[in-house]
Design an enzyme around this catalytic site. Structure first.
Site, PDB file in Angstrom:
ATOM      1  N   SER A 147      39.210  43.107  38.474  1.00 30.02           N
ATOM      2  CA  SER A 147      39.450  43.463  39.873  1.00 30.02           C
ATOM      3  C   SER A 147      38.370  44.422  40.356  1.00 30.02           C
ATOM      4  CB  SER A 147      40.827  44.132  40.005  1.00 30.02           C
ATOM      5  OG  SER A 147      41.172  44.366  41.354  1.00 30.02           O
ATOM      6  N   ASP A 187      38.057  47.253  42.875  1.00 21.84           N
ATOM      7  CA  ASP A 187      38.902  48.125  43.696  1.00 21.84           C
ATOM      8  C   ASP A 187      38.045  49.230  44.296  1.00 21.84           C
ATOM      9  OD1 ASP A 187      41.118  46.601  42.836  1.00 21.84           O
ATOM     10  OD2 ASP A 187      41.209  47.783  40.993  1.00 21.84           O
ATOM     11  N   SER A 212      40.808  41.950  43.239  1.00 20.92           N
ATOM     12  CA  SER A 212      40.259  43.032  44.054  1.00 20.92           C
ATOM     13  C   SER A 212      41.108  43.515  45.226  1.00 20.92           C
ATOM     14  CB  SER A 212      38.865  42.680  44.576  1.00 20.92           C
ATOM     15  OG  SER A 212      38.042  42.242  43.529  1.00 20.92           O
TER      16      SER A 212
END
Length: 326
Positions: free
Chosen positions: A259, A261, A221
């Site tokens: 991830s 984001d 992230s």
């Protein structure tokens, strides 16, 4: 041991736009940053970072590049196009304790005695490689300290606050910040960015790969906070937030499926003024891309080699590999 140095101190200049005086998110008037850093024993490497606007109920936009993360308050932010608390960053499993502490803090502020609903905005990345994330060591006092300690000076960068235990692109990650002055039809607009870097890929510095030999897990992230004093509405701010996530690609993000984001963009401009014309977005887009790229590089270049949980180690980017003679 190398001393932490910002990108420009190392001769790495991103783009061509002018920066604010500090080259930081705090160049946006009325925006302060505070950190609480926890380094305890061999296993705790974590913390809290607070981005604190002097006024609240500010127009804001959100962009989710990949939603494998936890962002408390994201749905109301997207629905109403505003933030009504400071923006807090921390570690994944501490997200909910931080959100509860923000509510306690805000309800205790003068003039809020009759408040019955509040939307805290808290985001996270997973620092479990270097910190015992299951310990959940963050307390309300740590959150209060970050909020009360927020200043309008140059924020600390690297392995501090919510970036204490993060890793990015095979190196030690952390907190980074930068700013740009965007020329618009209404004069210069300040655009500042602050990042919590903790994502995978191969580091690229001004287009040149700087690979790490360290194995690292996919994903983990990145959170980006963009502040501006431009007269943008929530829809326009959502477009700025989108460009903030795009900027991750400039430094080598692989945008892994694991991830989370996220980018939040908000403006300190009064909401009773008309929104800027669409033509003003073009220089603002460029400012966001440059500021976020440089903030991400600062988050790595200002980080220090860190040993933590279970003896795991993550090395800082070797500055010698970034010099023109390298």
């Amino acid at each position: 041991m190398q001393a932490p140095r910002r990108a420009r101190e190392l001769g790495t200049v991103v783009g061509s736009m002018a920066t604010g005086p500090l080259n930081a998110i705090s160049d946006v008037e009325g925006v302060r940053v505070g950190h609480t850093t926890l380094v305890e024993g061999d296993s705790i490497r974590t913390g809290v970072t607070a981005v604190v606007p002097d006024r609240l109920a500010l127009a804001a936009g959100l962009f989710v590049g990949n939603g494998y993360g936890k962002m408390v308050g994201s749905t109301q932010l997207a629905e109403l196009g505003e933030i009504e608390t400071p923006v807090l960053l921390t570690a994944t499993l501490s997200t909910f304790r931080v959100a509860d502490a923000v509510i306690t803090y805000m309800l205790g502020r003068p003039g809020r005695e009759s408040v019955r609903s509040l939307n805290p905005v808290v985001a996270e990345t997973n620092d479990g490689f270097l910190s015992d994330i299951r310990a959940r060591p963050i307390t309300a006092e740590h959150v209060f300290a970050a909020l009360d300690g927020a200043t309008d000076g140059l924020p600390a960068e690297g392995a501090v606050g919510a970036g204490t235990g993060t890793v990015a692109l095979g190196f030690k990650g952390g907190i980074g910040t930068a700013s740009r002055l965007a020329p618009t039809s209404h004069g210069p607009v300040t655009v500042g960015a602050l990042v919590q870097s903790n994502f995978s890929g191969v580091l690229r510095v001004l287009g040149t790969p700087v690979p790490s030999q360290a194995p690292h897990p996919d994903g983990n992230s990145c959170v980006i906070v963009v502040a501006t004093d431009g007269r943008f509405d929530a829809r326009q701010l959502g477009r700025l937030a989108r460009r903030a996530v795009f900027a991750m690609g400039r430094v080598g993000a692989d945008f892994a499926g694991g991830s989370g984001d996220y980018a939040i963009a908000f403006t300190t401009a009064p909401r009773d003024q008309p929104a800027a014309p669409e033509s003003d977005l073009e220089p603002a887009f460029a400012a966001v891309l440059e500021a976020v790229e440089e903030a991400l590089l600062n988050s790595l270049f200002m980080a220090t080699t860190t040993t933590g949980f279970a003896g795991h180690i993550r090395y800082a980017v070797p500055h010698a590999r970034l010099t023109p003679s390298a």
